[in-house]
Write an enzyme that holds these catalytic residues in place. Structure first.
Site, PDB file in Angstrom:
ATOM      1  CB  CYS A 108      64.327  21.833  26.839  1.00 53.98           C
ATOM      2  SG  CYS A 108      62.886  22.191  25.842  1.00 53.98           S
ATOM      3  CB  CYS A 167      68.830  21.461  26.466  1.00 51.07           C
ATOM      4  SG  CYS A 167      68.232  22.699  27.146  1.00 51.07           S
ATOM      5  CB  CYS A 204      66.591  24.101  35.808  1.00 56.53           C
ATOM      6  SG  CYS A 204      64.955  23.648  36.438  1.00 56.53           S
TER       7      CYS A 204
END
Length: 140
Positions: free
Chosen positions: A8, A80, A87
């Site tokens: 997250c 999320c 990412c």
């Protein structure tokens, strides 16, 4: 043993709770880690509500997703939308899954109401991690 990285943004709440639940439901049969795209700290209310459920995450620390680049991973799960979008590419042969959960950290109000929000998220994550652990540990 399958290895799972849960990501997250801050690695403060949802990914920490998911790590705790997946460790619990995996019963030692799943290697579980969590990290954030912008790590911060483990939220005290996340620790509190997980303790209520019998899961101790008080020794967890917030980690950067960069710590896991080059590690063998079977699954990378984003919890999320920000983490999914931010990412970095993690090289390797793994399956990427997206399981978004509402962020209780942004709740503004009394401690009592904040606990309610964290508990809702905790319970949603518990159901999802139980189902995921079952899929990984059940005989094919």
């Amino acid at each position: 043993m399958k290895t799972v990285l849960i990501v997250c943004t801050g690695n403060s709440c949802r990914s920490q709770m998911a790590e705790g639940w997946l460790r619990h439901f995996g019963n030692g049969k799943i290697g579980v880690f969590s990290a954030g795209t912008r790590p911060s700290y483990v939220h005290p209310i996340a620790i509190e509500v997980m303790k209520e459920a019998g899961i101790d995450i008080s020794s967890h620390r917030s980690k950067s997703v960069n710590e896991f680049i080059g590690k063998r991973l079977d699954y990378v799960i984003t919890v999320c939308d920000n983490a999914r979008d931010e990412c970095p590419f993690i090289p390797g042969n793994h399956t990427t899954l997206h399981m978004p959960f509402k962020d209780p950290v942004g709740f503004i109000g009394s401690h009592k109401r904040a606990l309610e929000e964290f508990r809702k998220t905790r319970d949603e994550i518990a159901m999802a991690m139980k189902q995921f652990a079952t899929s990984l540990t059940s005989p094919s």
